[in-house]
Motif scaffolding. Sequence first.
Motif, PDB file in Angstrom:
ATOM      1  N   THR A  29       0.851  -1.188   0.000  1.00 15.26           N
ATOM      2  CA  THR A  29       0.000   0.000   0.000  1.00 15.26           C
ATOM      3  C   THR A  29       0.888   1.240   0.000  1.00 15.26           C
ATOM      4  O   THR A  29       1.726   1.422   0.882  1.00 15.26           O
ATOM      5  N   ILE A  30       0.715   2.043  -1.025  1.00 15.09           N
ATOM      6  CA  ILE A  30       1.585   3.198  -1.253  1.00 15.09           C
ATOM      7  C   ILE A  30       0.717   4.447  -1.198  1.00 15.09           C
ATOM      8  O   ILE A  30      -0.404   4.438  -1.720  1.00 15.09           O
ATOM      9  N   SER A  31       1.226   5.523  -0.570  1.00 15.19           N
ATOM     10  CA  SER A  31       0.404   6.727  -0.586  1.00 15.19           C
ATOM     11  C   SER A  31       0.357   7.301  -1.996  1.00 15.19           C
ATOM     12  O   SER A  31       1.322   7.198  -2.759  1.00 15.19           O
ATOM     13  N   ASN A  32      -0.765   7.852  -2.329  1.00 13.43           N
ATOM     14  CA  ASN A  32      -0.980   8.345  -3.687  1.00 13.43           C
ATOM     15  C   ASN A  32      -0.280   9.684  -3.882  1.00 13.43           C
ATOM     16  O   ASN A  32      -0.832  10.737  -3.601  1.00 13.43           O
ATOM     17  N   VAL A  33       0.937   9.613  -4.342  1.00 12.25           N
ATOM     18  CA  VAL A  33       1.724  10.835  -4.514  1.00 12.25           C
ATOM     19  C   VAL A  33       1.964  11.109  -5.990  1.00 12.25           C
ATOM     20  O   VAL A  33       2.804  11.911  -6.350  1.00 12.25           O
ATOM     21  N   PHE A  34       1.225  10.443  -6.848  1.00 11.69           N
ATOM     22  CA  PHE A  34       1.539  10.526  -8.271  1.00 11.69           C
ATOM     23  C   PHE A  34       0.711  11.588  -8.985  1.00 11.69           C
ATOM     24  O   PHE A  34      -0.484  11.706  -8.746  1.00 11.69           O
ATOM     25  N   PRO A  35       1.345  12.345  -9.851  1.00 10.93           N
ATOM     26  CA  PRO A  35       0.573  13.291 -10.646  1.00 10.93           C
ATOM     27  C   PRO A  35      -0.196  12.560 -11.748  1.00 10.93           C
ATOM     28  O   PRO A  35       0.009  11.366 -11.968  1.00 10.93           O
ATOM     29  N   GLU A  36      -1.042  13.280 -12.447  1.00  9.67           N
ATOM     30  CA  GLU A  36      -1.837  12.712 -13.532  1.00  9.67           C
ATOM     31  C   GLU A  36      -0.934  11.961 -14.515  1.00  9.67           C
ATOM     32  O   GLU A  36       0.131  12.429 -14.891  1.00  9.67           O
ATOM     33  N   GLY A  37      -1.369  10.789 -14.923  1.00  9.46           N
ATOM     34  CA  GLY A  37      -0.569  10.052 -15.894  1.00  9.46           C
ATOM     35  C   GLY A  37      -0.796   8.561 -15.775  1.00  9.46           C
ATOM     36  O   GLY A  37      -1.690   8.110 -15.065  1.00  9.46           O
ATOM     37  N   ARG A  38       0.014   7.817 -16.531  1.00  9.91           N
ATOM     38  CA  ARG A  38      -0.119   6.365 -16.497  1.00  9.91           C
ATOM     39  C   ARG A  38       1.180   5.766 -16.020  1.00  9.91           C
ATOM     40  O   ARG A  38       2.268   6.212 -16.386  1.00  9.91           O
ATOM     41  N   TYR A  39       1.060   4.751 -15.205  1.00 10.61           N
ATOM     42  CA  TYR A  39       2.234   4.163 -14.575  1.00 10.61           C
ATOM     43  C   TYR A  39       2.192   2.654 -14.695  1.00 10.61           C
ATOM     44  O   TYR A  39       1.129   2.055 -14.836  1.00 10.61           O
ATOM     45  N   PHE A  40       3.369   2.051 -14.607  1.00  8.95           N
ATOM     46  CA  PHE A  40       3.489   0.608 -14.767  1.00  8.95           C
ATOM     47  C   PHE A  40       4.238   0.027 -13.582  1.00  8.95           C
ATOM     48  O   PHE A  40       5.237   0.600 -13.150  1.00  8.95           O
ATOM     49  N   VAL A  41       3.727  -1.080 -13.074  1.00 12.60           N
ATOM     50  CA  VAL A  41       4.248  -1.604 -11.820  1.00 12.60           C
ATOM     51  C   VAL A  41       4.966  -2.936 -12.040  1.00 12.60           C
ATOM     52  O   VAL A  41       4.470  -3.814 -12.753  1.00 12.60           O
ATOM     53  N   ASP A  42       6.153  -3.070 -11.444  1.00 13.76           N
ATOM     54  CA  ASP A  42       6.856  -4.348 -11.391  1.00 13.76           C
ATOM     55  C   ASP A  42       6.952  -4.731  -9.918  1.00 13.76           C
ATOM     56  O   ASP A  42       7.165  -3.862  -9.074  1.00 13.76           O
ATOM     57  N   ALA A  43       6.820  -6.019  -9.610  1.00 17.22           N
ATOM     58  CA  ALA A  43       6.991  -6.436  -8.224  1.00 17.22           C
ATOM     59  C   ALA A  43       7.613  -7.809  -8.199  1.00 17.22           C
ATOM     60  O   ALA A  43       7.538  -8.566  -9.178  1.00 17.22           O
ATOM     61  N   GLY A  44       8.258  -8.142  -7.072  1.00 18.88           N
ATOM     62  CA  GLY A  44       8.902  -9.444  -7.018  1.00 18.88           C
ATOM     63  C   GLY A  44       9.395  -9.806  -5.640  1.00 18.88           C
ATOM     64  O   GLY A  44       9.353  -9.002  -4.706  1.00 18.88           O
ATOM     65  N   ILE A  45       9.868 -11.046  -5.528  1.00 14.66           N
ATOM     66  CA  ILE A  45      10.417 -11.560  -4.279  1.00 14.66           C
ATOM     67  C   ILE A  45      11.826 -12.057  -4.585  1.00 14.66           C
ATOM     68  O   ILE A  45      12.038 -12.822  -5.535  1.00 14.66           O
ATOM     69  N   PHE A  46      12.795 -11.582  -3.788  1.00 14.49           N
ATOM     70  CA  PHE A  46      14.203 -11.864  -4.080  1.00 14.49           C
ATOM     71  C   PHE A  46      14.946 -12.286  -2.823  1.00 14.49           C
ATOM     72  O   PHE A  46      14.477 -12.039  -1.714  1.00 14.49           O
ATOM     73  N   SER A  47      16.110 -12.909  -3.010  1.00 15.22           N
ATOM     74  CA  SER A  47      16.979 -13.148  -1.857  1.00 15.22           C
ATOM     75  C   SER A  47      17.596 -11.806  -1.465  1.00 15.22           C
ATOM     76  O   SER A  47      17.579 -10.856  -2.248  1.00 15.22           O
ATOM     77  N   LYS A  48      18.150 -11.762  -0.251  1.00 18.07           N
ATOM     78  CA  LYS A  48      18.614 -10.480   0.285  1.00 18.07           C
ATOM     79  C   LYS A  48      19.618  -9.792  -0.649  1.00 18.07           C
ATOM     80  O   LYS A  48      19.558  -8.595  -0.872  1.00 18.07           O
ATOM     81  N   ASP A  49      20.557 -10.592  -1.193  1.00 17.60           N
ATOM     82  CA  ASP A  49      21.564  -9.980  -2.071  1.00 17.60           C
ATOM     83  C   ASP A  49      21.066  -9.863  -3.515  1.00 17.60           C
ATOM     84  O   ASP A  49      21.831  -9.522  -4.405  1.00 17.60           O
ATOM     85  N   ARG A  50      19.828 -10.163  -3.751  1.00 15.11           N
ATOM     86  CA  ARG A  50      19.186 -10.076  -5.069  1.00 15.11           C
ATOM     87  C   ARG A  50      19.758 -11.072  -6.074  1.00 15.11           C
ATOM     88  O   ARG A  50      19.497 -10.971  -7.273  1.00 15.11           O
ATOM     89  N   ALA A  51      20.566 -12.014  -5.575  1.00 13.50           N
ATOM     90  CA  ALA A  51      21.166 -12.974  -6.506  1.00 13.50           C
ATOM     91  C   ALA A  51      20.119 -13.969  -7.016  1.00 13.50           C
ATOM     92  O   ALA A  51      20.203 -14.450  -8.135  1.00 13.50           O
TER      93      ALA A  51
END
Lengths: 404, 267
Positions: free
Chosen positions: A349-371
């Motif tokens: 849950t992110i506060s809505n701080v975005f101005p008018e427009g279109r946005y694209f979301v990436d999300a994921g689960i990684f190990s701590k070092d991102r390896a």
Amino acid sequence: MPSNKLLENSNEAAIKVEGLSKTFKLPHEKYTSVKSIFVNFYKRKRTYELQQALKDISFEIKKGEFFGIIGRNGSGKSTLLKLIAGIYTPTKGDIKINGSLTPFIELGVGFNDQLTGRENVYLNGALLGFNRKEMNAMYKDIVEFAELEKFMDQKLKNYSSGMQVRLAFSIAIRARSDILLLDEVLAVGDAAFRKKCVEVFHNLKKQGRTIVLVSHDTVQIERFCDKVAVVDKGKIVQISRPSKAIEVYDELNKDEETDRSESRMLKITKSDEVLPQPGYKPVAIEVTDKDKEITITLPFRLNRDLPEDTVAAVTIEDEDAHTIYAYATDHDNTKIELKNAGKKQLAFTISNVFPEGRYFVDAGIFSKDRAITYLRLDNLAKIGCRGLPQKEWLIRAPTKLELK
Amino acid sequence: MLRHAFSKKNRTLLAELVRTDFKLRYQGSVLGYAWSLLRPLLLFLILYVVFVKFLKLGKGIPHFPVYLLLGIVVWNFFSEMTNQSLTSIVGRGSLIRKIRIPRWIIILSSSISSLINLFLNLIVVGIFMVINHVELTGTVIWLPLILLEVYVLALGLSLFLSALYVKYRDISYIWEVILQAGFYLTPIIYPLALITNITFQKLIMLNPMAQSIQGARYSVISHQTITAYQVFGGGWYRFIPFILVGLAFLGGLLYFKSQAKYFAENI
């Protein structure tokens, strides 16, 4: 050799393309080492993507025609040109060429920075099939046309890009082939030189030469071409007079703007530990200024317990592919407990701080070092922010005001 | 087919590519082309001091310094040509992706650059022969044929390696190791007579490079050189090196031909 004979029977085809398809094999990870073959053979995970750049294309270019090919980036127009030029081999289908064809698709092929202008002229000439004697005969004309008399004994690396294009163009137009192929040529050069090029094009046309010009500049296309093909997603969607073709092309561009998320495809990277929800479809989130928060959910299936320091992350990009927001659980030491196999869901849950427009979301689960990427969904959601002030800034951060 | 291959257009292009290659090779170095002579000469000097002066190799062989130099020059040609051709297709990637030219011209042009170097080096060998009072005999007419054999072998390998390198970049490292091993498995710095086990001698002489280097020495420098003919006592397997050369050339050519269509998209 071009001749006036060509003008008389202009119904004859210069290039005939029938059922042309081209498929590229794109390995997910480029195997350029022997080790990777063994490793991947052992893992039995030789994945590659088949990208069909052209799908069953047929068309004909008549002799003496100035033929334009127009299309958006990645539509397949350059692939088509390379196939006609014989640089690529068709996967399926046939291309019949009637007459001689310039072998190059770009100006200044083989130009070498370390050689002088003069040496480059001879080298480039040889690539076009001229020997020294022939080059000697036309050398003066080439240099004069390019207006580079004073610079010929300097190394090419000291030339400006405009100078290089001028030199390349002056050599290219000497090619004596019946059919010329050109990919995005007139982009560089000052007004005076461009005017010269226009004259050359008109002359070539008068001589009855066939010219194929690939471009996404509609002004160029409208100006020169007799006939234009619009290529989109590997297919020809229109062949007609330039004005009509440009209309179709503009329409395609509009479609793209209103529906750019289609070009941003959902991309899933998974592992043995975490699988995506089967049949996951990207979601569209509509947000107005009344919404204080935006919630992005990542549904998945956990197969195995993950370490305690596993990280979940989310990033948001704007339409120009700038990442304007990023969060990972290790930024603020939030712990997520990914234990007990089964269906789960992460909600950011992110506060809505975005101005008018279109946005694209990436999300994921990684190990701590991102390896290790346990799961990653690119473009899993699209956010449309409306009813907000026009985008003149990147973030609308909540601000407190105090008067002292 | 062959007439097309050496059409006027292709010959012009070949000449221009070789010219460019030569211009660019030693650009920015003070000694320039002299390096193509200095490199083998310096290597020769090191090997000469270590193996002839310190270790006293090659005692019974007349004109051993020249004998050593000729071996180095021929081997150097082979290793330089294959090494340079190996990366030549990938190195000219921008050309291949943008223009339709016969792909083999690129290999041929880099092979010709190496050939030119070989001839310059042979002149130096000639000078050493005069200094060393080597007497030429009629067998010298075999030298061009022997060099042709080395060239055909190197060309076949170049075609094969350069096409393979487009797909697998490890090839350059593997080839480096093979060349290093080949240098020691070929009687270049040591006389073949030093190997007393006749079976080993035979095995070594199956290698076309060993056979051709010994052959070149026999024809130009000294008839006391042990040739493949002597080692195999005229048996049929004295032809094995030549068969290997033929196979390397044919295999390389066929593989290159099958891959050349896809160079533009694979580079």
